[in-house]
Design an enzyme around this catalytic site. Structure first.
Site, PDB file in Angstrom:
ATOM      1  N   LYS A 290       0.843  -1.207   0.000  1.00 30.78           N
ATOM      2  CA  LYS A 290       0.000   0.000   0.000  1.00 30.78           C
ATOM      3  C   LYS A 290       0.874   1.250   0.000  1.00 30.78           C
ATOM      4  CE  LYS A 290      -3.828  -2.319   2.244  1.00 30.78           C
ATOM      5  NZ  LYS A 290      -4.457  -2.765   3.481  1.00 30.78           N
TER       6      LYS A 290
ATOM      7  N   GLN B 127      -4.717  -1.123   9.710  1.00 34.05           N
ATOM      8  CA  GLN B 127      -4.629  -2.464   9.117  1.00 34.05           C
ATOM      9  C   GLN B 127      -5.234  -3.508  10.066  1.00 34.05           C
ATOM     10  OE1 GLN B 127      -3.399  -3.275   5.957  1.00 34.05           O
ATOM     11  NE2 GLN B 127      -4.170  -5.308   6.438  1.00 34.05           N
TER      12      GLN B 127
ATOM     13  N   ASP C 168     -11.104   2.957   4.073  1.00 38.73           N
ATOM     14  CA  ASP C 168     -11.456   1.536   3.978  1.00 38.73           C
ATOM     15  C   ASP C 168     -12.980   1.369   3.887  1.00 38.73           C
ATOM     16  OD1 ASP C 168      -9.552  -0.409   3.701  1.00 38.73           O
ATOM     17  OD2 ASP C 168      -9.098  -0.569   5.837  1.00 38.73           O
TER      18      ASP C 168
END
Ligand code: NDP
Length: 297
Positions: free
Chosen positions: A54, A98, A121
Site C-alpha cells: 500500500k 490495518q 477503507d
C-alpha cells in the site's frame, strides 16, 4: 468455450493511472497532495506485506504516505490517541488501520474512531449505513474493485441476477449493497444456506467471498455467467508447494463461465488501487473540489 479472463492487474493499472493523473492535477491546480496514513499494530507477516504494498503504490501515485508502525503491546488509549491525531492532521486525507488488530484491541471501536470523511477503507459504521441507504460515503475497497470490473465487463448491470456468497461486513454485505444499487436482483448466501449449488446455478453474476479454497464447483455455474472470485487462500495441492487459490474451482469454472477473475491477478490488485482512489476522493471532498469521474461507485 473458455471464459473471458477478467484481468484485474490491467484494470488496476488503468485505475492507478487515473488516480496518478488526478493527483498531479490536484498538486498543480491547488497545491494539495493527497495523503494516506497507514497504521500497523504488531508483527502479523501478511499485514506487513499488505502495508508495504500500500505504501509503495501510494508513493508511486504521487501521494504522501505516512506510516505508523506500533508494537503489538500498544494500548487502546495509545491507538485512539494516534487516530485522533491523524483525524486532526490536515495533511492526512485517508486513514487506514490495518486489520486484524491484536486481540486486546477492539477493532470496531478503533474503526469507528476514524473521522468519517477519512475512513478510506469504508468500514466505519456510518459509511456502512450511508451505503445501505444509497447515500454518498466511502465504499469498501474490495467490493468497489469488484463492481468496477463488473461495470467494465457488462456496461449496465441492470436486471441481472447476482449471488453474493459470504456476508462479512468488509466484503459480502457491501458487495450486495453495491450490486443492488446497480439494479441487480441480489441473493445473499452464507454458511447456513441450503441448496447453495441450486442458487448459484441461477445467477448471472457469482461473487464468491467465503474463504474456502476451491469450494464453488464449476458445474454449479450457469453457462455464460460472470464469476468474481474474492477468495485468497494459500494451499498445498499435494506437491509441497504453497499456492494461492480462490474460493472457486477456477479450472472447472473457466470452461463454463462467460467471464471469470483469476486468483491471483483478479480482485486482489483492484483492492489497493481502490484504496488510492478512495484517498483521492476523500481529499477532493474535504476541500470541496470537484470529484473526478471513475474513482468511486
Ligand atoms: P469472513 O470469514 O469474514 O466471511 C466469510 C463468509 O463466508 C461468512 O459470511 C460465512 O458465513 C461464509 N461462508 C463460509 N463458509 C461457507 C460455505 N460453506 N457456504 C456458504 N458461505 C460460507 O471472510 P471475508 O469476507 O473477510 O473474506 C472472504 C475471502 O475473501 C477470504 O478468502 C479473504 O482472504 C478474501 N479477501 C480478499 C480480499 C482481496 O483483496 N482480494 C480482501 C478481503 C478478503 P457465516 O456468516 O454463516 O459464517
Amino acid at each position: 468455450m473458455t471464459a473471458h479472463i477478467i484481468d484485474g492487474k490491467a484494470s488496476a493499472a488503468t485505475l492507478r493511472e487515473r488516480v496518478a493523473s488526478h493527483v498531479s492535477h490536484l498538486k498543480q491546480t491547488y497545491g494539495i497532495t493527497p495523503g494516506l496514513a497507514v497504521v500497523l499494530v504488531g508483527e502479523d507477516p501478511a499485514s506487513q506485506v499488505y502495508v508495504r504494498s500500500k505504501e509503495k503504490q501510494t508513493i508511486e501515485a504521487g501521494m504522501n504516505s505516512y506510516e505508523h508502525k506500533l508494537p503489538a503491546g500498544t494500548t487502546a488509549g495509545e491507538l485512539l490517541a494516534l487516530i485522533n491525531q491523524l483525524n486532526n492532521d490536515p495533511q492526512v486525507h485517508g486513514i487506514l488501520v490495518q486489520l486484524p488488530l491484536p486481540e486486546h484491541l477492539d477493532e470496531m471501536l478503533m474503526i469507528n474512531a476514524i473521522a468519517l470523511a477519512k475512513d478510506v477503507d469504508g468500514f466505519h459504521i456510518s459509511n456502512a449505513g450511508l451505503l445501505a441507504t444509497g447515500q454518498k460515503g466511502m465504499v469498501p475497497c474490495t467490493p468497489l474493485g469488484c463492481l468496477m470490473m463488473l461495470r467494465e465487463h457488462y456496461g449496465s448491470l441492470s436486471g441481472l441476477n447476482a449471488v453474493v456468497i459470504g456476508r462479512s461486513n468488509i466484503v459480502g454485505k457491501p458487495m450486495a449493497q453495491l450490486l443492488l444499487r446497480d439494479n441487480c436482483s441480489v441473493t445473499m448466501v452464507h454458511s447456513r444456506t441450503q441448496n447453495l449449488a441450486e442458487i448459484v446455478s441461477r445467477a448471472d453474476i457469482v461473487a464468491a467471498a467465503l474463504g474456502r479454497p476451491l469450494f464453488i464447483q464449476g458445474e454449479w455455474i450457469k453457462p455464460g455467467a460472470t464469476v468474481i472470485d474474492v477468495g485468497i487462500n494459500r494451499i498445498d495441492q499435494g506437491d509441497g508447494i504453497m499456492r494461492l487459490v480462490g474460493d472457486v474451482d477456477y479450472e472447472a469454472a473457466k470452461n463454463i463461465a462467460g467471464a471469470i477473475t483469476p486468483v491471483p491477478g483478479g480482485v486482489g490488485p483492484m483492492t489497493i488501487a481502490c484504496l488510492l482512489a478512495n484517498t483521492v476522493t476523500a481529499c477532493c471532498r474535504s476541500h470541496s473540489f470537484p470529484e473526478p469521474a471513475g474513482l468511486t461507485a
